[in-house]
Write an enzyme that holds these catalytic residues in place. Sequence first.
Site, PDB file in Angstrom:
ATOM      1  N   ASP A 128    -117.652 -61.904  15.806  1.00 45.77           N
ATOM      2  CA  ASP A 128    -117.299 -63.305  16.341  1.00 45.77           C
ATOM      3  C   ASP A 128    -118.275 -63.308  17.773  1.00 45.77           C
ATOM      4  OD1 ASP A 128    -116.328 -65.946  16.533  1.00 45.77           O
ATOM      5  OD2 ASP A 128    -114.353 -65.179  17.543  1.00 45.77           O
ATOM      6  N   HIS A 135    -117.208 -73.676  25.977  1.00 44.23           N
ATOM      7  CA  HIS A 135    -116.076 -73.105  25.841  1.00 44.23           C
ATOM      8  C   HIS A 135    -116.003 -71.672  26.834  1.00 44.23           C
ATOM      9  CE1 HIS A 135    -112.775 -70.821  23.735  1.00 44.23           C
ATOM     10  NE2 HIS A 135    -113.738 -69.645  23.762  1.00 44.23           N
ATOM     11  N   GLU A 201    -109.130 -71.210  17.144  1.00 40.82           N
ATOM     12  CA  GLU A 201    -110.417 -71.420  17.733  1.00 40.82           C
ATOM     13  C   GLU A 201    -111.189 -71.978  16.737  1.00 40.82           C
ATOM     14  OE1 GLU A 201    -111.882 -67.956  19.358  1.00 40.82           O
ATOM     15  OE2 GLU A 201    -110.996 -68.261  21.124  1.00 40.82           O
ATOM     16  N   GLU A 203    -114.213 -72.923  14.627  1.00 42.12           N
ATOM     17  CA  GLU A 203    -115.627 -72.186  14.692  1.00 42.12           C
ATOM     18  C   GLU A 203    -116.234 -72.589  13.378  1.00 42.12           C
ATOM     19  OE1 GLU A 203    -115.665 -68.136  15.842  1.00 42.12           O
ATOM     20  OE2 GLU A 203    -114.050 -68.591  17.259  1.00 42.12           O
ATOM     21  N   ASP A 235    -110.293 -68.856  14.183  1.00 37.58           N
ATOM     22  CA  ASP A 235    -110.104 -67.417  14.828  1.00 37.58           C
ATOM     23  C   ASP A 235    -108.990 -67.734  15.529  1.00 37.58           C
ATOM     24  OD1 ASP A 235    -110.164 -64.964  15.937  1.00 37.58           O
ATOM     25  OD2 ASP A 235    -111.761 -65.878  17.511  1.00 37.58           O
ATOM     26  N   ARG A 239    -103.040 -65.935  23.111  1.00 39.98           N
ATOM     27  CA  ARG A 239    -103.688 -65.872  24.492  1.00 39.98           C
ATOM     28  C   ARG A 239    -102.969 -64.802  25.676  1.00 39.98           C
ATOM     29  NH1 ARG A 239    -108.624 -67.429  23.108  1.00 39.98           N
ATOM     30  NH2 ARG A 239    -108.436 -69.672  22.217  1.00 39.98           N
ATOM     31  N   GLN A 242    -104.088 -61.507  24.514  1.00 39.32           N
ATOM     32  CA  GLN A 242    -105.464 -61.437  24.705  1.00 39.32           C
ATOM     33  C   GLN A 242    -105.653 -61.198  26.365  1.00 39.32           C
ATOM     34  OE1 GLN A 242    -107.772 -64.945  23.721  1.00 39.32           O
ATOM     35  NE2 GLN A 242    -109.598 -64.213  24.463  1.00 39.32           N
ATOM     36  N   LYS A 255    -106.452 -61.314  18.462  1.00 43.72           N
ATOM     37  CA  LYS A 255    -107.112 -61.871  17.728  1.00 43.72           C
ATOM     38  C   LYS A 255    -107.261 -61.230  16.143  1.00 43.72           C
ATOM     39  CE  LYS A 255    -110.214 -64.114  20.573  1.00 43.72           C
ATOM     40  NZ  LYS A 255    -110.448 -65.545  20.431  1.00 43.72           N
ATOM     41  N   THR A 259    -107.725 -64.536  10.541  1.00 45.67           N
ATOM     42  CA  THR A 259    -108.887 -65.433  10.579  1.00 45.67           C
ATOM     43  C   THR A 259    -108.883 -66.135   9.314  1.00 45.67           C
ATOM     44  OG1 THR A 259    -110.034 -63.714  12.104  1.00 45.67           O
ATOM     45  CG2 THR A 259    -111.374 -65.532  11.085  1.00 45.67           C
ATOM     46  N   THR A 356    -115.893 -70.294  19.575  1.00 42.85           N
ATOM     47  CA  THR A 356    -115.173 -71.758  19.753  1.00 42.85           C
ATOM     48  C   THR A 356    -116.286 -72.864  19.933  1.00 42.85           C
ATOM     49  OG1 THR A 356    -113.369 -70.567  20.389  1.00 42.85           O
ATOM     50  CG2 THR A 356    -113.086 -72.964  20.705  1.00 42.85           C
ATOM     51  N   GLU A 370    -107.913 -74.914  26.084  1.00 50.05           N
ATOM     52  CA  GLU A 370    -108.832 -75.698  26.814  1.00 50.05           C
ATOM     53  C   GLU A 370    -108.151 -77.188  26.609  1.00 50.05           C
ATOM     54  OE1 GLU A 370    -113.319 -74.990  25.645  1.00 50.05           O
ATOM     55  OE2 GLU A 370    -111.981 -73.829  24.407  1.00 50.05           O
TER      56      GLU A 370
HETATM   57 MN    MN Z   1    -113.512 -66.876  18.539  1.00 47.89          MN
END
Ligand code: MN
Length: 422
Positions: A128, A135, A201, A203, A235, A239, A242, A255, A259, A356, A370
């Site tokens: 990834d 981002h 995310e 993507e 993804d 948070r 993370q 993560k 996915t 992202t 975000e």
């Molecule tokens: Mn990602």
Amino acid sequence: MPQIVSWIPVPRGSDFSIYNLPYGAFRRGNAQHLGIAIGEKILDLHALASAGLLDDICDRSVFLAPVLNPFLALGRDVWKKTRLRIAALLRTDDAADGRLRELDAERFFVEQRVTQMAVPMKVGDYVDFYASLEHATNLGKLFRPNGDPLLPNWRHIPIGYHGRSSTIVIDGTPIVRPKGQRKPPQSDVPVFGPTTKLDIELEIGFVTGPGNALGESIPTSKARDHIFGLVLVNDWSARDIQAWEYQPLGPFLGKSFATTISPWIVTLDALEPFATAGPRQDPYPLEYLRTHDRWAIDIALAVDLQTRRMRERGIAPQTISRTNYKEMYWNMAQQLAHVTINGTKTRPGDLYASGTISGSTPDSYGSFIELTWNGERPIALPGGDERRFLEDGDTVALRGWCEVGEFRVGFGHATGTIQPAN
Ligand code: MN
């Protein structure tokens, strides 16, 4: 552009026009077959190959396999011949190959809406990236509020991390809220429990064809021979987990729990009409990262959210973000060249996700962290719900499509509903 019409009906606005012809895998009886989406149906490649209609292109066993990896390994000439053959079998004009139309259609087509899809390739390695300038800047502000938002390497290296291929799941797979360690800001010690900041995310990922030998690299000028097509990627990210674990080695358990990808791989050939120039890169990248072709693609993207309460009250999903893939700073050719520059291998069926995809305005961000600025600005939804991060019962759908007038090539969707932690 001359209009090509398929004898299988394609409803107006369908993602799966005859210009698309994306590849997927689906359940048929007790088996998994490869297929191509057309309108609301799937053309069964297993049945087509069994009828001998692809025998002059490659060995029949390639299309009888349950996954695309053997087909991916054969490369661009075979991909192009197959695409032309499928289009010929489906079109109605003078260029048509009438053999399929004369046979019993029941054997060759199934309805998408009653079909269970599967991840269409065995993913050996999954990477990834972090290729959106907007981002990376936003996350830098949120995770390191006292530092420079963009780290000094970002404009020189397509930053990425190795993800977990075994937890790549198909559209519709439920997502169980992960548990883990997080450190509340007011606490000196970590706590354990279900994530309180479950996020998405938005993507796009590319799927590779023929690989490279150990010790060799794939230059940007050869990337087109090694990239088969694209899928939507969600993804999923925790948070709080993370933020506590990511330094100094990068994303890990925040993560790796799931996915989601969309079921149909849209080929580079189908996307070629939508290629465009990417953003200017400043500073000019090192020699091995330079590209001269148009590698950006004009793909409109949207994120839809429906909470459990919205679903129960019959309120339609709400679009909470709209953006476009064409603004990504680092392109696919640069990412593949960078991944292999040290001589590591890629193999058929590997997945490389973009990172992202966030635009420059707050309604074009590709993640909740975000969109809500780490929960400071909740999203108001029809029916009275509001969201900072995902709650149990929420359904998120990513959508993507390329469109000029009635000429449309789409990705379908990548959907997941949040289940409570086990
Ligand atoms: Mn990602």
